[in-house]
Design a protein around this motif. Structure first.
Motif, PDB file in Angstrom:
ATOM      1  N   MET A 251       0.835  -1.204   0.000  1.00 47.15           N
ATOM      2  CA  MET A 251       0.000   0.000   0.000  1.00 47.15           C
ATOM      3  C   MET A 251       0.874   1.260   0.000  1.00 47.15           C
ATOM      4  O   MET A 251       0.582   2.219  -0.720  1.00 47.15           O
TER       5      MET A 251
ATOM      6  N   LEU B 108     -18.318   7.555  13.827  1.00 41.99           N
ATOM      7  CA  LEU B 108     -19.266   7.531  12.709  1.00 41.99           C
ATOM      8  C   LEU B 108     -20.656   7.960  13.177  1.00 41.99           C
ATOM      9  O   LEU B 108     -21.375   8.676  12.481  1.00 41.99           O
TER      10      LEU B 108
ATOM     11  N   SER C 202      -4.697   6.934   3.266  1.00 42.19           N
ATOM     12  CA  SER C 202      -4.693   5.800   4.194  1.00 42.19           C
ATOM     13  C   SER C 202      -3.329   5.693   4.873  1.00 42.19           C
ATOM     14  O   SER C 202      -3.242   5.472   6.086  1.00 42.19           O
TER      15      SER C 202
ATOM     16  N   PHE D 283     -13.885   3.761  15.008  1.00 45.29           N
ATOM     17  CA  PHE D 283     -14.701   4.196  13.886  1.00 45.29           C
ATOM     18  C   PHE D 283     -16.177   4.267  14.279  1.00 45.29           C
ATOM     19  O   PHE D 283     -16.864   5.239  13.984  1.00 45.29           O
ATOM     20  N   PHE D 284     -16.635   3.249  14.990  1.00 44.01           N
ATOM     21  CA  PHE D 284     -18.060   3.100  15.291  1.00 44.01           C
ATOM     22  C   PHE D 284     -18.655   4.346  15.952  1.00 44.01           C
ATOM     23  O   PHE D 284     -19.587   4.952  15.426  1.00 44.01           O
TER      24      PHE D 284
ATOM     25  N   PRO E 161     -10.811   8.605  10.571  1.00 46.16           N
ATOM     26  CA  PRO E 161     -11.480   7.401  10.030  1.00 46.16           C
ATOM     27  C   PRO E 161     -12.761   7.743   9.272  1.00 46.16           C
ATOM     28  O   PRO E 161     -13.019   7.165   8.219  1.00 46.16           O
TER      29      PRO E 161
ATOM     30  N   LEU F 138     -11.901   9.366   5.951  1.00 44.52           N
ATOM     31  CA  LEU F 138     -11.367   8.368   5.018  1.00 44.52           C
ATOM     32  C   LEU F 138     -12.504   7.542   4.426  1.00 44.52           C
ATOM     33  O   LEU F 138     -12.535   7.247   3.235  1.00 44.52           O
ATOM     34  N   ARG F 139     -13.446   7.200   5.249  1.00 45.81           N
ATOM     35  CA  ARG F 139     -14.578   6.410   4.787  1.00 45.81           C
ATOM     36  C   ARG F 139     -15.417   7.205   3.778  1.00 45.81           C
ATOM     37  O   ARG F 139     -15.861   6.655   2.772  1.00 45.81           O
TER      38      ARG F 139
ATOM     39  N   TRP G 172      -7.590   5.559  -6.632  1.00 43.46           N
ATOM     40  CA  TRP G 172      -7.023   4.683  -5.598  1.00 43.46           C
ATOM     41  C   TRP G 172      -5.699   5.219  -5.098  1.00 43.46           C
ATOM     42  O   TRP G 172      -5.377   5.076  -3.926  1.00 43.46           O
TER      43      TRP G 172
ATOM     44  N   VAL H 141     -13.736   7.076   0.493  1.00 46.31           N
ATOM     45  CA  VAL H 141     -13.967   5.821  -0.224  1.00 46.31           C
ATOM     46  C   VAL H 141     -15.318   5.845  -0.917  1.00 46.31           C
ATOM     47  O   VAL H 141     -15.459   5.443  -2.067  1.00 46.31           O
ATOM     48  N   ASP H 142     -16.347   6.338  -0.200  1.00 48.82           N
ATOM     49  CA  ASP H 142     -17.684   6.313  -0.765  1.00 48.82           C
ATOM     50  C   ASP H 142     -17.877   7.330  -1.878  1.00 48.82           C
ATOM     51  O   ASP H 142     -18.680   7.131  -2.777  1.00 48.82           O
TER      52      ASP H 142
ATOM     53  N   SER I 205      -2.975   8.258   7.449  1.00 49.46           N
ATOM     54  CA  SER I 205      -3.748   7.984   8.659  1.00 49.46           C
ATOM     55  C   SER I 205      -3.093   6.911   9.526  1.00 49.46           C
ATOM     56  O   SER I 205      -3.366   6.831  10.719  1.00 49.46           O
ATOM     57  N   LEU I 206      -2.227   6.084   8.902  1.00 45.26           N
ATOM     58  CA  LEU I 206      -1.584   5.031   9.696  1.00 45.26           C
ATOM     59  C   LEU I 206      -0.269   5.480  10.328  1.00 45.26           C
ATOM     60  O   LEU I 206       0.230   4.835  11.248  1.00 45.26           O
TER      61      LEU I 206
ATOM     62  N   PHE J 111      -5.084   5.616  -1.225  1.00 44.98           N
ATOM     63  CA  PHE J 111      -3.986   4.924  -0.535  1.00 44.98           C
ATOM     64  C   PHE J 111      -3.093   5.931   0.185  1.00 44.98           C
ATOM     65  O   PHE J 111      -2.653   5.698   1.308  1.00 44.98           O
TER      66      PHE J 111
ATOM     67  N   ILE K  18      -1.442   0.610 -10.141  1.00 49.16           N
ATOM     68  CA  ILE K  18      -1.868  -0.071  -8.909  1.00 49.16           C
ATOM     69  C   ILE K  18      -2.580  -1.374  -9.264  1.00 49.16           C
ATOM     70  O   ILE K  18      -2.468  -2.366  -8.550  1.00 49.16           O
TER      71      ILE K  18
END
Lengths: 321, 287
Positions: free
Chosen positions: B39, B225, B259, B221-222, B237, B240-241, B252, B244-245, B262-263, B256, B50
């Motif tokens: 990644m 969100l 991502s 995340f939960f 998070p 980032l989500r 990508w 993606v959506d 974020s890590l 990436f 990619i």
């Protein structure tokens, strides 16, 4: 300040100090009194949290489970309606099936990897710290959205896994878009995070005295026999601990399924984790009464699994002292 | 001579075994870390590559993936990093203060019903957040806290992460009681014993708590969100989500890139705090 001196002057007249005689100490009752006051102070934040953030909402959750509530109109008592709905709710049954499959497949695989690697990394191995870090790191990353994003790519139709398979001439497929394999990619992700239980196994292995193995090999025991007769029984409390913890943990998985399926639990509800279904009911449809009832169902299921675990532990967990 | 030959005869199959063992361990480590390495490399590649290259080779650095990703959402990505940092900082301070206080009471005070309270505290460790999230959400939405960071921070100020209370109780129990007794004879009350004696000695437990809180809150995340629906309040998070959506498959590279960004904090926390992480899970796991 003469008060300070008086005890010394009187000292010879006092009875000899006796360890069992508590009278020379602060009387237990006054100590308890003082401790009660201090505890009230020290536990105040925790107690407020227990009542407001934990127990209160649990009780409220139970009450809401018997109502119809959508946040806007006041809650309407609906008796057992939410619970009878569960019986005929096909998506709920699907979610339960997906979640049970996920828990029952991924946890044993994950713990198997953790134990296997922990055994390989036992005592005095050169580079131990490096290996431990390399295996542990994924368990810190695994619950992040970023890794879920990555998973979505690597198991996609043109993803990295299929590129590798292509090199060896195997025709891949859209692992995530195919309902028959989508859940497996999430199981792989959970197995990938075996590092945390592995570290716990490693610590457990350290506690087994080396002399047991020495004595066994003097008696001619093979490595396999040593593993069966020494390592496994002495490690069984740790296996049990990891099992309980990881099962509870797996029941709560949410992020990966949510990101990989774009929040839908698809394709064809094949990644519809229980928590994801609960989220959809509560926070997409604002069906708060039913979501509360679902939350209680989850609590009962997790408690049930833990109960079975503790009951079964009698038959296989070995406590040597 | 016999001793030497003996040693050699046990050594050479042993050496083969060691080599095989290391080779397989390195292979496993590589497989484990490969997706993440890939990644990172892919975040520096053009998009079409990619989907063509499972390897790690790199010709030219597509740094624009990072600049594109940084500005792809309604706010620059730094905004979300800052939001996450605020939540994480609040959670860490909350956990350190409230959990250490509760832990002192459980480890050192003899109060009425202590065993009961302690059992209740242990019970809440296992409690899934999903069970309480619905009424909690209703409560917080009624006081107008949705789309603020308060629902994410205030519970930490109230020691709801019982795992850390337990971890600290275990640690304090290991400290010699003579120190408390000595301080008490010198006239110190509980607040002073806690602040002057116990807290400085429990730094390792506080470090473990800090690092775990950092990583767990950063990844959480939960609840983020659920409580943060206004894009301006998004944490990493959630941002980032939504990335993606909202994007099609053509971006990508920048996805990436963000991502990876974020890590990075998790990775740094891991490097700095490894010792405490390993010690933390090992001690609570066993004792």
């Amino acid at each position: 300040m003469s008060g300070l001196n008086t005890p010394r002057l009187r000292a010879p007249a006092r009875p000899r100090r006796n360890r069992d005689d508590k009278s020379f100490r602060t009387p237990a009752r006054s100590r308890r009194n003082r401790d009660n006051k201090a505890a009230a102070l020290f536990l105040l934040p925790w107690f407020a949290g227990l009542v407001l953030i934990t127990l209160g909402p649990i009780a409220a959750s139970l009450a809401l489970g018997f109502t119809d509530y959508n946040l806007i109109q006041p809650a309407k008592f609906s008796g057992l309606h939410n619970f009878s709905r569960m019986l005929s709710d096909e998506r709920l049954h699907q979610a339960l099936g997906v979640t049970f499959t996920y828990v029952l497949v991924s946890v044993p695989l994950q713990l198997g990897c953790a134990l296997g690697l922990a055994l390989l990394l036992d005592r005095g191995l050169r580079g131990l710290a490096f290996y431990r870090s390399a295996f542990y790191l994924p368990s810190l990353l695994g619950s992040s959205v970023a890794i879920a994003v990555l998973w979505r790519q690597i198991f996609g139709a043109e993803g990295m896994v299929n590129q590798v398979l292509d090199l060896v001439g195997v025709q891949g497929r859209g692992w995530i878009s195919d309902p028959s394999t989508a859940l497996s990619t999430l199981i792989v992700l959970n197995v990938w995070t075996f590092g945390a239980p592995m570290v716990i196994f490693l610590a457990g292995l350290r506690q087994i005295p080396v002399m047991y193995y020495e004595a066994a090999s003097v008696d001619g025991a093979t490595r396999w026999m040593q593993f069966r007769k020494i390592t496994l029984p002495l490690l069984s409390p740790i296996v049990f601990f990891n099992l309980v913890l990881q099962i509870i943990h797996a029941f709560q998985s949410f992020t990966q399924a949510f990101v990989v399926s774009g929040g839908s639990g698809g394709p064809s509800d094949s990644t519809l984790f229980f928590t994801l279904y609960l989220y959809q009911r509560g926070f997409n449809n604002f069906d708060m009464g039913y979501a509360s009832a679902l939350a209680w169902l989850l609590l009962i299921i997790i408690a049930g699994f833990s109960g079975i675990n503790f009951w079964a532990a009698k038959y296989w967990v070995f406590y040597h002292d | 001579m016999t001793e030497l030959s003996l040693r050699r005869s046990t050594n050479s199959p042993g050496r083969v075994r060691t080599v095989v063992k290391h080779a397989s361990l390195i292979l496993i480590a590589l497989i484990m870390l490969y997706p993440v390495l890939w990644m990172v490399v892919s975040s520096l590649r053009p998009n079409n590559e990619i989907f063509r290259s499972p390897g790690l080779e790199l010709d030219g650095l597509q740094v624009h993936n990072y600049t594109d990703g940084w500005t792809a959402l309604s706010s620059p990505f730094g905004h979300y990093l800052l939001n996450s940092a605020i939540v994480v900082l609040g959670a860490i301070i909350g956990n350190l203060v409230s959990c250490s206080m509760a832990a002192y009471a459980f480890a050192r005070l003899e109060f009425t019903g202590k065993r009961w309270w302690f059992a209740i505290m242990l019970g809440t460790i296992m409690l899934p957040i999903h069970v309480i999230i619905v009424p909690q959400y209703i409560m917080f939405s009624q006081v107008g806290w949705v789309n603020t960071f308060l629902p994410l921070i205030v519970p930490k100020m109230l020691a709801t992460d019982a795992f850390f209370v337990f971890l600290m109780v275990q640690f304090i129990r290991g400290l010699p009681r003579e120190l408390d007794e000595a301080a008490r004879i010198d006239g110190a009350g509980h607040p002073r014993i806690f602040l002057r004696i116990i807290l400085p000695l429990m730094l390792p437990a506080l470090a473990t708590t800090t690092i775990f809180t950092f990583i767990w809150t950063w990844n959480d995340f939960f609840s983020q969100l659920i409580y943060l629906t206004d894009p301006n309040m998004y944490t990493v998070p959630v941002a980032l989500r939504s990335f993606v959506d909202s994007t099609v498959d053509s971006s990508w590279g920048s996805m990436f890139a963000m991502s990876v960004v974020s890590l990075v904090p998790i990775f740094l926390a891991f490097l700095i705090g490894q010792r405490y992480l390993v010690k933390g899970i090992a001690t609570t796991g066993i004792k």
